[in-house]
Design a protein around this motif. Structure first.
Motif: not given
Length: 228
Positions: A192-200
């Motif tokens: 699954t693909g998701g959001v990188d919290p470091a840069d959105g």
């Protein structure tokens, strides 16, 4: 790269840097093969007018009676409507089987999802508009095109141009990857693909189809993991 590159990769790296790193890792075989990428599912803006009112497309009256007898518990298993099938075909890339599917790998530092040999040609798929009249009929096929498909429209609507003039189509955000695992165990797995919290940023797939027989492609931005 143009300004939209900033939504695909961290500010500390240009998109050109990210692609160069992946190219070098692929050339040096600095990766671990996961298996064969059999399908890609992504989100996209689509016309969904009338989708909620669309009726399931049952094979025949008997199949409809069977689902009706099952009550609400069977509703989620009902066949897709034509509108749903068209929508699904427009937000997926599907190699149908693992035999000619592209190899997918992970860099040894586990930071990059790689397609070291690019993407193999997409096979023709069953026409989602087709309704069988008799049992065991084989659906006619339509080509899977990134753009200009007369049945489902453009799968790729966004593009980005590199400094060298190379144009990449963008699929984003990537929601799910289906992989036929390598090795003796075999079997399918979901990534699954998701959001990188470091840069959105969201996981995206960039595709250069200037050579349709061996497309170059790169996963950038976001994050990925096995399972849901």
């Amino acid at each position: 790269m143009n300004q939209s590159a900033s939504v695909l990769t961290r500010p500390t790296f240009t998109l050109a840097d990210r692609l160069k790193i992946q190219q070098e890792r692929s050339q040096a075989k600095d990766y671990i093969i996961v298996g064969r990428l059999t399908s890609v599912v992504f989100e996209a803006q689509r016309n969904i007018r009338g989708l909620s009112q669309a009726r399931p497309r049952y094979r025949d009256a008997e199949q409809q009676r069977q689902f009706a007898a099952g009550g609400p518990a069977m509703e989620s298993w009902a066949p897709m409507s034509e509108k749903q099938l068209l929508l699904w075909a427009s937000i997926t890339l599907d190699w149908l089987t693992h035999k000619n599917a592209p190899i997918i790998a992970i860099s040894r530092d586990q930071k990059d999802l790689l397609l070291p040999r690019g993407l193999t040609p997409l096979p023709a798929i069953p026409d989602p508009r087709w309704v069988p009249k008799h049992a065991n009929e084989i659906a006619p096929r339509i080509p899977q095109r990134l753009t200009g498909c007369p049945v489902v429209g453009d799968r790729v609507s966004d593009k980005i141009t590199a400094r060298d003039g190379r144009v990449y189509g963008i699929l984003h955000p990537i929601v799910e990857l289906c992989v036929m695992l390598g090795g003796s165990q075999g079997g399918f797995a979901k990534m699954t693909g998701g959001v990188d919290p470091a840069d959105g940023s969201h996981l995206a797939l960039l595709i250069d189809d200037s050579n349709p027989h061996q497309m170059q492609a790169y996963f950038v931005g976001g994050r990925f993991q096995f399972g849901g």
